[in-house]
Scaffold this active site. Structure first.
Site, PDB file in Angstrom:
ATOM      1  N   ARG A   1      18.762  31.904  42.222  1.00  0.00           N
ATOM      2  CA  ARG A   1      18.919  33.590  41.091  1.00  0.00           C
ATOM      3  C   ARG A   1      19.482  34.121  42.956  1.00  0.00           C
ATOM      4  O   ARG A   1      20.725  34.894  42.871  1.00  0.00           O
ATOM      5  CB  ARG A   1      17.843  33.901  40.679  1.00  0.00           C
TER       6      ARG A   1
ATOM      7  N   TYR B   1      43.369  43.191  31.377  1.00  0.00           N
ATOM      8  CA  TYR B   1      42.973  42.521  30.825  1.00  0.00           C
ATOM      9  C   TYR B   1      42.094  43.395  29.283  1.00  0.00           C
ATOM     10  O   TYR B   1      41.220  44.366  29.975  1.00  0.00           O
ATOM     11  CB  TYR B   1      42.098  41.631  31.410  1.00  0.00           C
TER      12      TYR B   1
ATOM     13  N   ASP C   1      41.788  43.259  41.239  1.00  0.00           N
ATOM     14  CA  ASP C   1      41.657  42.422  40.409  1.00  0.00           C
ATOM     15  C   ASP C   1      43.338  41.815  41.237  1.00  0.00           C
ATOM     16  O   ASP C   1      44.090  41.895  40.916  1.00  0.00           O
ATOM     17  CB  ASP C   1      41.847  42.580  39.058  1.00  0.00           C
TER      18      ASP C   1
ATOM     19  N   LYS D   1      40.280  30.999  36.408  1.00  0.00           N
ATOM     20  CA  LYS D   1      41.882  30.980  37.110  1.00  0.00           C
ATOM     21  C   LYS D   1      42.360  30.094  37.440  1.00  0.00           C
ATOM     22  O   LYS D   1      42.208  28.724  37.962  1.00  0.00           O
ATOM     23  CB  LYS D   1      42.206  32.117  36.215  1.00  0.00           C
TER      24      LYS D   1
END
Length: 381
Positions: free
Chosen positions: A48, A100, A172, A197
């Site tokens: 982690r 978005y 972004d 993406k």
């Protein structure tokens, strides 16, 4: 090292124990220690916190965005959430009005009771943007190009304002990718990607990324990530890293095909408006030329009729384009923002910013452009 070489070699090293050219998938949750608190390798105690496969990806992310540190997350929204967790009650955020749908949902619903105030504004109106800044403004968040209306924000101009006010500025960069645009070089503090993406590029992984310029900010964000657990697993890290190695080749073809699709749609009698920053008629075309090296493969358009049914009929007829959410894969996708990716935005808000019921968004893939055009022709017939 130039960008096309960075995608393959940037921040990367052969595996020291075997010489493997590609980093192994370290499918392990924990690492051995020789004594309590003394791991065999001081960089790795528990996956982690850090994992060698994820580390390789994070080094690549930092390299291609010209940052000092990259962080890989379990999704783009997890990366966004990590940034917001650095805020506290009473802080204010100024965001682009065209976002978005998942980002808008997080801002307005998940954080609605946290005491953080969000403002949404078209940041091409710099006077209006600056009028919203006050002593509580701690973060400015933009997409450029925006999803789905392809608005362009002048990153350098926004950065001048945020730096003078000591406000954190996040961009972004999902639609543009670092192949076309590098916000950190233009003054941003944080770059976010939905690595699902273009970075992954093959529609086979869900991932997110943050890249920063300053070490202290990187440490702060890494602690947030470690403490909340939104990390990317080793196999998914491997897949994104593999995708990055062909990013420059894929995005170049996305751009080439995007321009051909735009030319076809712009001359079609059934199409009213095409949204694409590469068009000279785009209101922010000159800004796009200034800060981008190409205009990408994302295209939106509306119909002369203005009818929702025409959009739905088109989307039901496409064959090479696949009707699906997401974007940035090698295959071409078609999407109805109002009913799909942006359905979480209230209808009145969608209409206010221009997301009409006849708006279609295309993610133009890397197939042969002739096949894409023929598919569009038959779907519009």
């Amino acid at each position: 090292m130039k960008f096309n070489t960075k995608t393959i070699h940037g921040g990367q090293h052969h595996d020291p124990s075997t010489g493997a050219v590609m980093p192994p998938v370290y499918q392990t949750s924990t690492f051995a220690q020789v004594s309590p608190g003394q791991p065999v390798n001081p960089d790795y105690e528990y996956s982690r916190a850090s994992n060698p496969t994820r580390t390789a990806l994070e080094h690549a992310l930092a390299s291609i965005e010209n940052g000092t540190r990259g962080l890989a997350f379990s999704s783009g929204l997890a990366a966004t959430d990590c940034v917001l967790r650095s805020l506290k009650t009473g802080d204010e955020v100024i965001a682009m009005d065209d976002l978005y749908g998942g980002t808008y949902r997080m801002f307005t619903r998940i954080y609605k009771d946290s005491g953080i105030k969000f403002h949404f504004v078209d940041m091409n109106d710099l006077d209006k943007f600056q009028s919203l800044i006050n002593e509580n403004t701690k973060l400015v968040w933009v997409e450029t190009p925006t999803n789905p209306l392809m608005k362009i924000v002048d990153i350098q101009e926004i950065a001048k304002i945020t730096k003078s006010k000591k406000i954190l500025f996040a961009v972004d960069n999902t639609f543009a990718t670092p192949y076309l645009q590098r916000p950190l070089d233009l003054g941003a503090d944080i770059v976010m990607h939905s690595a699902t993406k273009y970075l992954g590029g093959h529609s086979d992984v869900i991932a997110g990324a943050l890249i920063v310029k300053e070490d202290a900010l990187g440490e702060q964000l890494h602690f947030q990530q470690f403490a909340t657990g939104a990390t990317l697993g080793p196999m998914d890290s491997f897949l994104v890293l593999r995708g990055i190695k062909t990013l420059h080749l894929r995005v170049q073809r996305h751009c080439e095909n995007g321009e051909k699709v735009v030319a076809f749609l712009s001359s079609h009698p059934k199409i009213k408006r095409v949204y694409y920053p590469g068009l000279a008629s785009h209101p922010n075309h000159e800004i796009a030329k200034k800060q981008m090296s190409g205009f990408g493969g994302m295209v939106s358009f509306t119909f002369v009729s203005g009818l929702k049914q025409d959009a739905i009929s088109f989307l039901e007829k496409v064959k090479v384009f696949t009707l699906a959410e997401s974007l940035g894969g090698v295959e071409s996708l078609a999407n109805h923002p109002a009913m799909m990716t942006h359905a979480s935005i209230p209808e009145d808000k969608r209409k206010e910013i221009g997301i009409t019921d006849d708006l279609v968004r295309l993610s133009v893939g890397i197939e042969d452009s002739d096949d894409l055009i023929e598919d569009l022709k038959q779907a519009l017939a």
